[in-house]
Design an enzyme around this catalytic site. Sequence first.
Site, PDB file in Angstrom:
ATOM      1  N   GLY A 122       0.827  -1.216   0.000  1.00 22.92           N
ATOM      2  CA  GLY A 122       0.000   0.000   0.000  1.00 22.92           C
ATOM      3  C   GLY A 122       0.852   1.252   0.000  1.00 22.92           C
ATOM      4  N   TYR A 123       1.349   1.617  -1.170  1.00 22.53           N
ATOM      5  CA  TYR A 123       2.146   2.835  -1.302  1.00 22.53           C
ATOM      6  C   TYR A 123       1.357   3.892  -2.096  1.00 22.53           C
ATOM      7  CZ  TYR A 123       6.597   0.647   0.150  1.00 22.53           C
ATOM      8  OH  TYR A 123       7.615   0.040   0.838  1.00 22.53           O
ATOM      9  N   SER A 124       1.076   3.575  -3.384  1.00 21.01           N
ATOM     10  CA  SER A 124       0.524   4.593  -4.288  1.00 21.01           C
ATOM     11  C   SER A 124      -0.859   5.054  -3.831  1.00 21.01           C
ATOM     12  CB  SER A 124       0.392   4.025  -5.703  1.00 21.01           C
ATOM     13  OG  SER A 124       1.610   3.481  -6.131  1.00 21.01           O
ATOM     14  N   SER A 156      -1.883  -4.121  -6.108  1.00 24.36           N
ATOM     15  CA  SER A 156      -1.926  -5.449  -6.734  1.00 24.36           C
ATOM     16  C   SER A 156      -2.250  -6.492  -5.670  1.00 24.36           C
ATOM     17  CB  SER A 156      -0.574  -5.811  -7.346  1.00 24.36           C
ATOM     18  OG  SER A 156      -0.152  -4.804  -8.219  1.00 24.36           O
ATOM     19  N   GLU A 239      13.202  -4.199  -4.559  1.00 26.84           N
ATOM     20  CA  GLU A 239      12.189  -4.474  -5.578  1.00 26.84           C
ATOM     21  C   GLU A 239      12.788  -4.266  -6.973  1.00 26.84           C
ATOM     22  OE1 GLU A 239       8.746  -1.955  -5.185  1.00 26.84           O
ATOM     23  OE2 GLU A 239       7.738  -2.821  -6.917  1.00 26.84           O
ATOM     24  N   GLU A 380      11.050   7.409 -16.086  1.00 31.92           N
ATOM     25  CA  GLU A 380      11.536   8.784 -15.868  1.00 31.92           C
ATOM     26  C   GLU A 380      12.093   8.939 -14.455  1.00 31.92           C
ATOM     27  OE1 GLU A 380       8.602   8.018 -17.231  1.00 31.92           O
ATOM     28  OE2 GLU A 380       8.947   8.687 -19.293  1.00 31.92           O
TER      29      GLU A 380
HETATM   30  C1  LIG Z   1       1.509  -3.497 -12.978  1.00 32.72           C
HETATM   31  C2  LIG Z   1       1.507  -2.479 -11.866  1.00 32.72           C
HETATM   32  C3  LIG Z   1       1.424  -2.909 -10.548  1.00 32.72           C
HETATM   33  C4  LIG Z   1       1.408  -1.964  -9.506  1.00 32.72           C
HETATM   34  N1  LIG Z   1       1.274  -2.435  -8.228  1.00 32.72           N
HETATM   35  C5  LIG Z   1       1.281  -1.559  -7.198  1.00 32.72           C
HETATM   36  C6  LIG Z   1       1.146  -2.025  -5.853  1.00 32.72           C
HETATM   37  O1  LIG Z   1       0.989  -3.226  -5.605  1.00 32.72           O
HETATM   38  N2  LIG Z   1       1.159  -1.123  -4.858  1.00 32.72           N
HETATM   39  C7  LIG Z   1       1.333   0.213  -5.068  1.00 32.72           C
HETATM   40  O2  LIG Z   1       1.390   0.969  -4.121  1.00 32.72           O
HETATM   41  N3  LIG Z   1       1.423   0.707  -6.351  1.00 32.72           N
HETATM   42  C8  LIG Z   1       1.404  -0.153  -7.401  1.00 32.72           C
HETATM   43  N4  LIG Z   1       1.496   0.307  -8.704  1.00 32.72           N
HETATM   44  C9  LIG Z   1       1.508   1.751  -8.922  1.00 32.72           C
HETATM   45  C10 LIG Z   1       2.855   2.306  -9.357  1.00 32.72           C
HETATM   46  O3  LIG Z   1       3.760   2.299  -8.291  1.00 32.72           O
HETATM   47  C11 LIG Z   1       2.598   3.713  -9.899  1.00 32.72           C
HETATM   48  O4  LIG Z   1       1.790   3.566 -11.053  1.00 32.72           O
HETATM   49  C12 LIG Z   1       3.886   4.411 -10.271  1.00 32.72           C
HETATM   50  O5  LIG Z   1       4.623   4.726  -9.114  1.00 32.72           O
HETATM   51  C13 LIG Z   1       3.606   5.708 -11.064  1.00 32.72           C
HETATM   52  O6  LIG Z   1       2.706   6.523 -10.409  1.00 32.72           O
HETATM   53  P1  LIG Z   1       1.402   7.104 -11.125  1.00 32.72           P
HETATM   54  O7  LIG Z   1       0.686   5.966 -11.806  1.00 32.72           O
HETATM   55  O8  LIG Z   1       0.635   7.894 -10.123  1.00 32.72           O
HETATM   56  O9  LIG Z   1       1.936   8.041 -12.299  1.00 32.72           O
HETATM   57  P2  LIG Z   1       2.425   9.539 -12.142  1.00 32.72           P
HETATM   58  O10 LIG Z   1       3.344   9.658 -10.977  1.00 32.72           O
HETATM   59  O11 LIG Z   1       1.229  10.424 -12.142  1.00 32.72           O
HETATM   60  O12 LIG Z   1       3.259   9.744 -13.454  1.00 32.72           O
HETATM   61  C14 LIG Z   1       2.677  10.052 -14.716  1.00 32.72           C
HETATM   62  C15 LIG Z   1       3.800  10.317 -15.713  1.00 32.72           C
HETATM   63  O13 LIG Z   1       4.579  11.467 -15.292  1.00 32.72           O
HETATM   64  C16 LIG Z   1       5.959  11.131 -15.202  1.00 32.72           C
HETATM   65  N5  LIG Z   1       6.576  11.818 -14.051  1.00 32.72           N
HETATM   66  C17 LIG Z   1       6.059  11.959 -12.822  1.00 32.72           C
HETATM   67  N6  LIG Z   1       6.922  12.623 -12.012  1.00 32.72           N
HETATM   68  C18 LIG Z   1       8.023  12.899 -12.763  1.00 32.72           C
HETATM   69  C19 LIG Z   1       9.268  13.566 -12.485  1.00 32.72           C
HETATM   70  N7  LIG Z   1       9.558  14.057 -11.279  1.00 32.72           N
HETATM   71  N8  LIG Z   1      10.184  13.661 -13.500  1.00 32.72           N
HETATM   72  C20 LIG Z   1       9.914  13.144 -14.748  1.00 32.72           C
HETATM   73  N9  LIG Z   1       8.737  12.514 -15.049  1.00 32.72           N
HETATM   74  C21 LIG Z   1       7.807  12.392 -14.064  1.00 32.72           C
HETATM   75  C22 LIG Z   1       5.957   9.612 -14.952  1.00 32.72           C
HETATM   76  O14 LIG Z   1       7.195   9.035 -15.356  1.00 32.72           O
HETATM   77  C23 LIG Z   1       4.795   9.156 -15.810  1.00 32.72           C
HETATM   78  O15 LIG Z   1       5.206   8.985 -17.141  1.00 32.72           O
HETATM   79  C24 LIG Z   1       1.501  -0.584  -9.781  1.00 32.72           C
HETATM   80  C25 LIG Z   1       1.578  -0.146 -11.114  1.00 32.72           C
HETATM   81  C26 LIG Z   1       1.584  -1.079 -12.148  1.00 32.72           C
HETATM   82  C27 LIG Z   1       1.663  -0.589 -13.552  1.00 32.72           C
END
Ligand SMILES: Cc1cc2nc3c(=O)[nH]c(=O)nc-3n(C[C@H](O)[C@H](O)[C@H](O)COP(=O)(O)OP(=O)(O)OC[C@H]3O[C@@H](n4cnc5c(N)ncnc54)[C@H](O)[C@@H]3O)c2cc1C
Length: 393
Positions: A122-124, A156, A239, A380
């Site tokens: 539970g991070y995101s 997940s 990880e 990124e």
């Molecule tokens: C298959 C899968 C499993 C997952 N499982 C888990 C889980 O079990 N638990 C959990 O907590 N999370 C989980 N996640 C979530 C994952 O950790 C997040 O999707 C990821 O950290 C990106 O965050 P976001 O989706 O909010 O995108 P955002 O942070 O909103 O990013 C959107 C875009 O902006 C870019 N961006 C953002 N900030 C910057 C910066 N400072 N510099 C340059 N570019 C930037 C990103 O690279 C991306 O392209 C999972 C994701 C996937 C795809």
Amino acid sequence: MDLELSPDDLCFRDDVRALISATFPPPERFDGSRAHEDRWRQAMAAKGWAANKWPVEFGGPGWTPAQAFVWERETTAAGLPPQVGGMGMGMLAPILFAYGTPEQQARFLPAILEDRERWCQGYSEPGSGSDLASLRTRAVRDGDAYVVNGEKIWTSGAHTADWMFCLTRTSDEARPQAGITFLLIDMRAPGVAVHPIISIDGRHAFNRVTFDNVRTPLENRIGEEGRGWTYAKGLLTHERTGQAFVSLSLELLAGLKEAAAALAGPDGASLLDDPSFAARLALAEMELKALEMTELRTLWQVQAGSAPGAQSSILKLKGAEIVQRMTEFFVECAGPYAAPWFPEVAGPAPVPPVGPPWVRRELARYFEGRAASIAGGTDEIQRNIIAKHVLHL
Ligand SMILES: Cc1cc2nc3c(=O)[nH]c(=O)nc-3n(C[C@H](O)[C@H](O)[C@H](O)COP(=O)(O)OP(=O)(O)OC[C@H]3O[C@@H](n4cnc5c(N)ncnc54)[C@H](O)[C@@H]3O)c2cc1C
């Protein structure tokens, strides 16, 4: 660093191969079901290999880096997971080793090892993915417990998990990273609700998890209050080290060569004979070899006691890029058959499937492979880490 396998390592490799073929006698193959996972875990446990990345004092086998390398390659080549036990085994356990109390270790590690309890991460949160330190799920102390309110997203496996390791905000006063606390939350506690997110392929892997006045005992806090960011960062490097996907890419490469060799054009020459295709494949293979060396170097360093650090971002970034490139080659091989019918999404097919037998499996992996650039920190974000901590920009 000596990458040659010694006679002892070759004996170990024979042992691993024997275990694999005794557990799944050919032509049977691991199918990813819970029954097969259980069978595989029990076979590993009987050899003392179930927690193969854990330190000896916690029940690990104490393998040398070469043995760990052999294990990973042999199991992946046979289509088996090198470890079962999911996020508890691979991600939470290293945190418990480093920061858990003896009571927490005794309470949670055996249940992870025996696969009696499953974990989710539970991070995101909505609005806090890459910028994780801005998370807002709040934990407020109330007597002998924290009261948690907020929501997590993209969790997940939350729908099958017994527990969540969770980042919560306990203070707004200092810089955002300093007010985060690492809690272990019982998924059956009153106030925890799991809301499924069905993905485009029809699967249920993701969830949104909400917390409404969820009481979590103080004894379920890892380490000190407000230091959760430090612990989580350590966990993320673990990880990402596991996300170089080298074994998977090697397996894809072998299948790819087979598929391309079997594809004959009108002149009888195969796709592998096409100089442009062969040159691009050779380049990808060289990059994979370089990644493999980097992974091995990291593995050796970790086994020698150092933390993987920013190097794991290089592994994750290049690993995702190469695994995606391998799956793209499959799309190229599939040619006009590269849009197979997926019954999970579109329902039963009206006509029998056409194209080579591997098309559905490899195209599914092509789509799944896109997630490699996002999960565990986006490309990124890995580049930002490399720029700051490796290149010192
Ligand atoms: C298959 C899968 C499993 C997952 N499982 C888990 C889980 O079990 N638990 C959990 O907590 N999370 C989980 N996640 C979530 C994952 O950790 C997040 O999707 C990821 O950290 C990106 O965050 P976001 O989706 O909010 O995108 P955002 O942070 O909103 O990013 C959107 C875009 O902006 C870019 N961006 C953002 N900030 C910057 C910066 N400072 N510099 C340059 N570019 C930037 C990103 O690279 C991306 O392209 C999972 C994701 C996937 C795809």
